[in-house]
Scaffold this active site. Structure first.
Site, PDB file in Angstrom:
ATOM      1  N   CYS A  71       0.851  -1.198   0.000  1.00  0.00           N
ATOM      2  CA  CYS A  71       0.000   0.000   0.000  1.00  0.00           C
ATOM      3  C   CYS A  71       0.881   1.240   0.000  1.00  0.00           C
ATOM      4  CB  CYS A  71      -0.895   0.019   1.234  1.00  0.00           C
ATOM      5  SG  CYS A  71      -1.866  -1.464   1.418  1.00  0.00           S
ATOM      6  N   HIS A  96     -12.829 -14.228   3.317  1.00  0.00           N
ATOM      7  CA  HIS A  96     -12.028 -15.429   3.576  1.00  0.00           C
ATOM      8  C   HIS A  96     -12.886 -16.651   3.880  1.00  0.00           C
ATOM      9  CE1 HIS A  96     -13.143 -13.748   7.428  1.00  0.00           C
ATOM     10  NE2 HIS A  96     -12.894 -14.909   7.986  1.00  0.00           N
TER      11      HIS A  96
HETATM   12  C1  LIG Z   1     -17.107 -13.250   9.096  1.00  0.00           C
HETATM   13  C2  LIG Z   1     -16.131 -12.188   8.900  1.00  0.00           C
HETATM   14  C3  LIG Z   1     -15.249 -11.793   9.924  1.00  0.00           C
HETATM   15  C4  LIG Z   1     -15.282 -12.364  11.296  1.00  0.00           C
HETATM   16  O1  LIG Z   1     -14.959 -13.725  11.371  1.00  0.00           O
HETATM   17  P1  LIG Z   1     -13.556 -14.262  11.812  1.00  0.00           P
HETATM   18  O2  LIG Z   1     -13.825 -15.700  12.094  1.00  0.00           O
HETATM   19  O3  LIG Z   1     -13.128 -13.510  13.031  1.00  0.00           O
HETATM   20  O4  LIG Z   1     -12.602 -14.074  10.703  1.00  0.00           O
HETATM   21  C5  LIG Z   1     -14.310 -10.815   9.637  1.00  0.00           C
HETATM   22  N1  LIG Z   1     -14.261 -10.224   8.424  1.00  0.00           N
HETATM   23  C6  LIG Z   1     -15.088 -10.565   7.426  1.00  0.00           C
HETATM   24  C7  LIG Z   1     -14.949  -9.879   6.118  1.00  0.00           C
HETATM   25  C8  LIG Z   1     -16.055 -11.554   7.614  1.00  0.00           C
HETATM   26  O5  LIG Z   1     -16.874 -11.893   6.611  1.00  0.00           O
END
Ligand SMILES: *Cc1c(COP(=O)(O)O)cnc(C)c1O
Length: 409
Positions: A71, A96
């Site tokens: 970045c 993710h």
């Molecule tokens: C679901 C989600 C999270 C929270 O879940 P984690 O298990 O903490 O990763 C964070 N960011 C995004 C973009 C999500 O869709």
């Protein structure tokens, strides 16, 4: 150097415990299901054909590896550390979540299961699950708190377009915690054909370890990509935490590289105060048992689980994965919180400086980058996980910024 006698990467133990956390607090009826899932996962872990199928789909369906992006303008603007983003928002379905869903659904197919159930809060895990079920022709049922069904209408429609049945949960307060309870109940009732696909590093063992392993593709790619870009590992890793799966995925492959600082960012909501208008389980909660594992939770003096609050629907889970609780207590990782206001500011800066509209969840991670980068030297490398894109959040942000969406809303 890795010290094999003091590794942070060997957990959990056979009981699924990370120190005092994790485990398997489930009813007798659930135990056989959990044990057969564990056996299947143990087999898959060392089965080359399982990983060949995962790698093929990660490449050709999800779009991995996701880029590691320097970045430049953000780095220049903050005037300190050199900032990189892991671009997991470019994955199919925009976050993710699909990294993990693919793994669990391939397992489900190996176990001969034909019906997939999932819980979802903001809807991202539900959409990822509905997507992969459509791809494999599996029946998909998603439990979602009635309150979230209202707040997240576009994701509810996406799931339905993808062929999933969305069941609004009205028990309790009608949120993610209640949706997870109902999904667990469904699982016990429909043992024979049903697989429960959990969306974060929570639930009874083996879920926290299994979800971490599937998400670890994030950190493994960062190791290779950073070596190519800089010839060394980053000095600091930063990720946002709801249940903690994208963070564990980035952190885990680096746990034994003790020179790498690790920082998890919880949702501070309106501030980590006595009124609990936040979702910072580690900063503002204490240990208890929820959804089959022992971990830090938001609770009142009587041990009642509190709902918590955050502008980001994906971060408002009252618990946190047990491995994070352990990393926190032993001091291997540091956990901080970021308020709604700080996250919104980071959201806007990311849009205008980098041309990336981030999800509100990773905007929390970015806000912490903004806090610490200016004080660090130019040769300090920070890598943050841009774990989701912001399309789903534009209405929330418009409202918070008093922007009139008019006919677009
Ligand atoms: C679901 C989600 C999270 C929270 O879940 P984690 O298990 O903490 O990763 C964070 N960011 C995004 C973009 C999500 O869709």
């Amino acid at each position: 150097m890795n010290d094999l006698f003091n590794s942070f990467m060997t957990g959990p133990d056979e009981q699924g415990r990370f120190g005092d956390f994790g485990g398997r607090f489930v009813s007798e009826t659930l135990m056989p299901l959990i044990l057969s899932l564990e056996a299947e996962y143990e087999k898959a872990k060392t089965d080359d054909s399982f990983w060949a199928e995962m790698n093929d789909l990660w490449t050709n369906y999800v779009g991995r590896p996701s880029p590691l992006y320097h970045c430049e303008r953000l780095t220049e603007h903050l005037g300190g550390a050199k900032i990189y983003m892991k671009r997991d928002e470019l994955n199919h379905t925009g976050a993710h979540k699909i990294n993990n869903v693919l793994g669990q659904i391939i397992l489900a197919r190996r176990m001969g299961k034909t019906r997939i159930i999932a819980e979802t809060g903001a809807g991202q895990h539900g959409v990822a699950t509905a997507t992969v079920c459509a791809k494999f022709g599996l029946k998909c049922v998603v439990y979602m708190g009635a309150h979230d069904v209202e707040r997240q209408a576009p994701n509810v429609f996406r799931m339905r377009l993808l062929g999933a049945e969305v069941i609004p949960v009205t028990s309790g307060r009608g949120t993610l915690k209640d949706a997870m309870n109902d999904a667990l109940r469904d699982w016990v009732t429909n043992v024979r054909d049903t697989f429960y696909c959990i969306g974060t590093v929570a639930g009874p063992h083996p879920y926290p370890a299994m979800v971490r392993d599937f998400q670890s593709i994030i950190g493994k790619e960062v190791r290779d990509q950073m070596m190519l870009a800089e010839g060394r590992f980053p000095d600091t890793l930063i990720a946002a935490i709801g249940g903690g799966s994208n963070a564990m995925g980035l952190f885990f492959p680096f746990l034994d590289d003790k020179e790498v600082n690790i920082i998890g960012v919880e949702a501070g909501g309106k501030g980590v105060n006595a009124k609990m208008e936040h979702c910072a389980s580690l900063t503002g909660g204490r240990p208890g048992v929820l959804h089959g594992n022992r971990t830090y939770l938001l609770q009142d003096d009587d041990g009642q689980i509190l709902e918590g609050y955050s502008i980001s629907a994906g971060l408002d889970y009252p618990g946190i994965g047990p491995e994070h609780s352990w990393l926190h207590d032993i001091g291997r990782a540091q956990y901080v919180s970021i308020t709604d206001v700080e996250a919104l500011e980071a959201f806007q800066l990311c849009c205008t400086l980098e041309g990336i509209i981030p999800a509100l969840e990773p905007s929390h991670a970015l806000a912490h980058v903004m806090k610490i980068a200016p004080e660090l030297p130019a040769d300090h490398i920070i890598c943050m996980n841009m774990c989701g894109r912001g399309d789903k959040d534009i209405f929330t942000v418009a409202k918070a910024l008093n922007f009139e969406m008019g006919e677009f809303a």
